[in-house]
Design an enzyme around this catalytic site. Structure first.
Site, mmCIF file in Angstrom:
data_model
loop_
_atom_site.group_PDB
_atom_site.id
_atom_site.type_symbol
_atom_site.label_atom_id
_atom_site.label_comp_id
_atom_site.label_asym_id
_atom_site.label_seq_id
_atom_site.Cartn_x
_atom_site.Cartn_y
_atom_site.Cartn_z
ATOM 1 N N PRO A 179 21.661 52.152 -19.343
ATOM 2 C CA PRO A 179 22.893 52.078 -18.665
ATOM 3 C C PRO A 179 22.695 52.428 -17.018
ATOM 4 C CG PRO A 179 22.516 53.976 -19.861
ATOM 5 C CD PRO A 179 21.329 53.165 -20.175
ATOM 6 N N CYS A 180 22.217 51.486 -16.292
ATOM 7 C CA CYS A 180 21.959 51.928 -14.985
ATOM 8 C C CYS A 180 23.312 52.116 -14.132
ATOM 9 C CB CYS A 180 20.918 50.541 -14.409
ATOM 10 S SG CYS A 180 21.588 49.094 -14.689
#
Length: 189
Positions: free
Chosen positions: A143-144
């Site tokens: 989940p950048c």
């Protein structure tokens, strides 16, 4: 009766409430995830731009479950992608450490590039952490979008739509980034 061969690689394009998304996988796990695009063709172009893609569309059970989870996420549900198998063959140790630290962030949880670097054992490498996240092949699963610049600023985002897409994804998770809304004007009577 012949025994069915295991499904070792493939891809799928899915339509969600926020646009067309895509996944590609190997026998080891997810190798690519494309965030929302306006058309199925745009997603397919992005999937096949990278080596390792397969034309197979037959899906192992974990992919069927992943697609259902992506659709649920796009519809605003709290989804945990931490159990999705990911194939990161060819990724260097630094990026692996950054990606592993990012995967520990839960739905609606954010941190900064500098803090993530520290959690990954690479304190002081905020810029390099940003570059590693910019090369993330499986956003959402890694989940950048949950990583912010110093001071709570949105920071960059390499997906289509850039930081506006990042901000929308965070808003779907209940995270507001940026200055607070202007106070409601009062009426002078």
């Amino acid at each position: 009766m012949e025994k069915a061969l295991p499904i070792t690689a493939g891809h799928a394009v899915l339509e969600t409430v926020i646009g067309f998304m895509g996944v590609a996988w190997s026998e080891k796990g997810l190798i690519r995830l494309c965030l929302p695009e306006r058309s199925r063709e745009a997603v397919e172009r992005r999937l096949f731009r990278h080596a390792g893609g397969s034309t197979s569309t037959e899906q192992p059970q974990w992919v069927v479950e992943l697609i259902a989870s992506i659709k649920a996420y796009a519809a605003g549900e709290d989804v945990d992608f931490s159990g999705v198998p990911v194939d990161l063959d060819g990724v260097d140790d630094f990026r692996l450490a950054i990606y592993d630290a990012a995967r520990k962030l839960g739905f609606g949880e954010t941190t900064t590039y500098g803090e993530l670097a520290k959690r990954a054992g690479h304190a002081g490498l905020a810029r390099e952490t940003g570059a590693a996240l910019g090369a993330n092949p499986v956003p959402l699963v890694i989940p950048c979008h949950r990583i912010l610049a110093a001071g709570g600023k949105i920071g960059g985002f390499s997906a289509t739509g850039g930081s506006a897409t990042k901000e929308k994804m965070l808003a779907m998770e209940g995270v507001r980034v940026g200055p607070p809304p202007a106070a409601q004007a009062s009426f002078a009577f």
